[in-house]
Design a protein around this motif. Structure first.
Motif, PDB file in Angstrom:
ATOM      1  N   SER A 141       0.836  -1.208   0.000  1.00  0.00           N
ATOM      2  CA  SER A 141       0.000   0.000   0.000  1.00  0.00           C
ATOM      3  C   SER A 141       0.867   1.253   0.000  1.00  0.00           C
ATOM      4  O   SER A 141       0.606   2.206  -0.736  1.00  0.00           O
ATOM      5  CB  SER A 141      -0.916   0.021   1.215  1.00  0.00           C
ATOM      6  N   TYR A 142       1.880   1.241   0.824  1.00  0.00           N
ATOM      7  CA  TYR A 142       2.795   2.388   0.873  1.00  0.00           C
ATOM      8  C   TYR A 142       3.502   2.563  -0.471  1.00  0.00           C
ATOM      9  O   TYR A 142       3.587   3.672  -0.995  1.00  0.00           O
ATOM     10  CB  TYR A 142       3.818   2.215   1.987  1.00  0.00           C
ATOM     11  N   ALA A 143       4.001   1.462  -1.028  1.00  0.00           N
ATOM     12  CA  ALA A 143       4.718   1.539  -2.313  1.00  0.00           C
ATOM     13  C   ALA A 143       3.776   2.020  -3.416  1.00  0.00           C
ATOM     14  O   ALA A 143       4.150   2.857  -4.251  1.00  0.00           O
ATOM     15  CB  ALA A 143       5.325   0.189  -2.668  1.00  0.00           C
ATOM     16  N   TYR A 144       2.551   1.516  -3.437  1.00  0.00           N
ATOM     17  CA  TYR A 144       1.567   1.941  -4.428  1.00  0.00           C
ATOM     18  C   TYR A 144       1.281   3.432  -4.280  1.00  0.00           C
ATOM     19  O   TYR A 144       1.307   4.174  -5.255  1.00  0.00           O
ATOM     20  CB  TYR A 144       0.283   1.126  -4.262  1.00  0.00           C
ATOM     21  N   ILE A 163       2.622   5.196  -7.529  1.00  0.00           N
ATOM     22  CA  ILE A 163       1.532   5.400  -8.471  1.00  0.00           C
ATOM     23  C   ILE A 163       0.903   6.771  -8.275  1.00  0.00           C
ATOM     24  O   ILE A 163       0.744   7.533  -9.231  1.00  0.00           O
ATOM     25  CB  ILE A 163       0.467   4.288  -8.345  1.00  0.00           C
ATOM     26  N   PHE A 164       0.541   7.121  -7.056  1.00  0.00           N
ATOM     27  CA  PHE A 164      -0.043   8.431  -6.824  1.00  0.00           C
ATOM     28  C   PHE A 164       0.972   9.533  -7.099  1.00  0.00           C
ATOM     29  O   PHE A 164       0.608  10.621  -7.542  1.00  0.00           O
ATOM     30  CB  PHE A 164      -0.600   8.550  -5.404  1.00  0.00           C
ATOM     31  N   SER A 165       2.226   9.269  -6.860  1.00  0.00           N
ATOM     32  CA  SER A 165       3.263  10.240  -7.147  1.00  0.00           C
ATOM     33  C   SER A 165       3.294  10.562  -8.634  1.00  0.00           C
ATOM     34  O   SER A 165       3.427  11.720  -9.026  1.00  0.00           O
ATOM     35  CB  SER A 165       4.619   9.704  -6.688  1.00  0.00           C
ATOM     36  N   LYS A 166       3.159   9.529  -9.458  1.00  0.00           N
ATOM     37  CA  LYS A 166       3.131   9.761 -10.911  1.00  0.00           C
ATOM     38  C   LYS A 166       1.896  10.553 -11.311  1.00  0.00           C
ATOM     39  O   LYS A 166       1.966  11.395 -12.192  1.00  0.00           O
ATOM     40  CB  LYS A 166       3.198   8.435 -11.652  1.00  0.00           C
ATOM     41  N   ALA A 167       0.765  10.287 -10.682  1.00  0.00           N
ATOM     42  CA  ALA A 167      -0.460  11.027 -10.977  1.00  0.00           C
ATOM     43  C   ALA A 167      -0.301  12.496 -10.588  1.00  0.00           C
ATOM     44  O   ALA A 167      -0.727  13.392 -11.319  1.00  0.00           O
ATOM     45  CB  ALA A 167      -1.649  10.407 -10.259  1.00  0.00           C
ATOM     46  N   VAL A 168       0.320  12.746  -9.459  1.00  0.00           N
ATOM     47  CA  VAL A 168       0.548  14.128  -9.022  1.00  0.00           C
ATOM     48  C   VAL A 168       1.560  14.808  -9.954  1.00  0.00           C
ATOM     49  O   VAL A 168       1.393  15.982 -10.307  1.00  0.00           O
ATOM     50  CB  VAL A 168       1.019  14.174  -7.550  1.00  0.00           C
TER      51      VAL A 168
END
Length: 150
Positions: free
Chosen positions: A30-33, A37-42
């Motif tokens: 969950s932390y890695a995702y 993933i959210f980092s790329k979206a941001v």
């Protein structure tokens, strides 16, 4: 009796290790995702923000042609990204967007350095012939047809 307690103890220990490992895996993934993933979206949102600021600044300065050039460049980049991303199928929504892009590019051909790639990406995409509503692209098509007829 000791053997039975020992077996139960080993089973309990195994289950305990299993559940601890399970929860560690869930928390770590969950932390890695979230982190990646959210980092790329941001990052994508930050890139879009930067690309939106430039044409808005041009418009506020009254530099309409510079704003159109910047937006047309963004359109070209996105056409190439949507049409030519390998291993990702073109969905109905993406196909409709590419049809709108093809229609727009029929009226206003690309003048950027990516023009050959844009033409190649849109080669097999049909343009929109009819519109369900009177949106800005439909009005632009009508305007272009009326200018051709004159």
């Amino acid at each position: 009796m000791k053997s039975r307690k020992r077996k139960i103890g080993l089973i309990v220990l195994f289950l305990l290790v299993f559940f601890i490992g399970y929860w560690l895996g869930v928390v770590t993934s969950s932390y890695a995702y979230y982190r990646h993933i959210f980092s790329k979206a941001v990052d994508r949102s930050a890139t879009e923000l930067a690309m939106q600021i430039r044409p808005v600044c041009h418009l506020r300065l009254g530099e309409v042609d510079a704003a159109i050039k910047a937006l047309d460049g963004m359109i070209d980049n996105n056409i190439i990204a949507v049409a030519q991303t390998p291993l990702i199928p073109i969905t109905d929504y993406r196909h409709r967007v590419l049809r709108a892009a093809k229609t727009y590019r029929e009226i206003y051909p690309s003048k950027s350095g990516f023009a050959p790639k844009v033409d190649d990406a849109l080669r097999d995409i049909p343009k929109l012939e009819t519109f369900k509503c009177e949106n800005s692209l439909a009005r632009l098509v009508k305007l272009a047809k009326s200018q051709e007829d004159q």
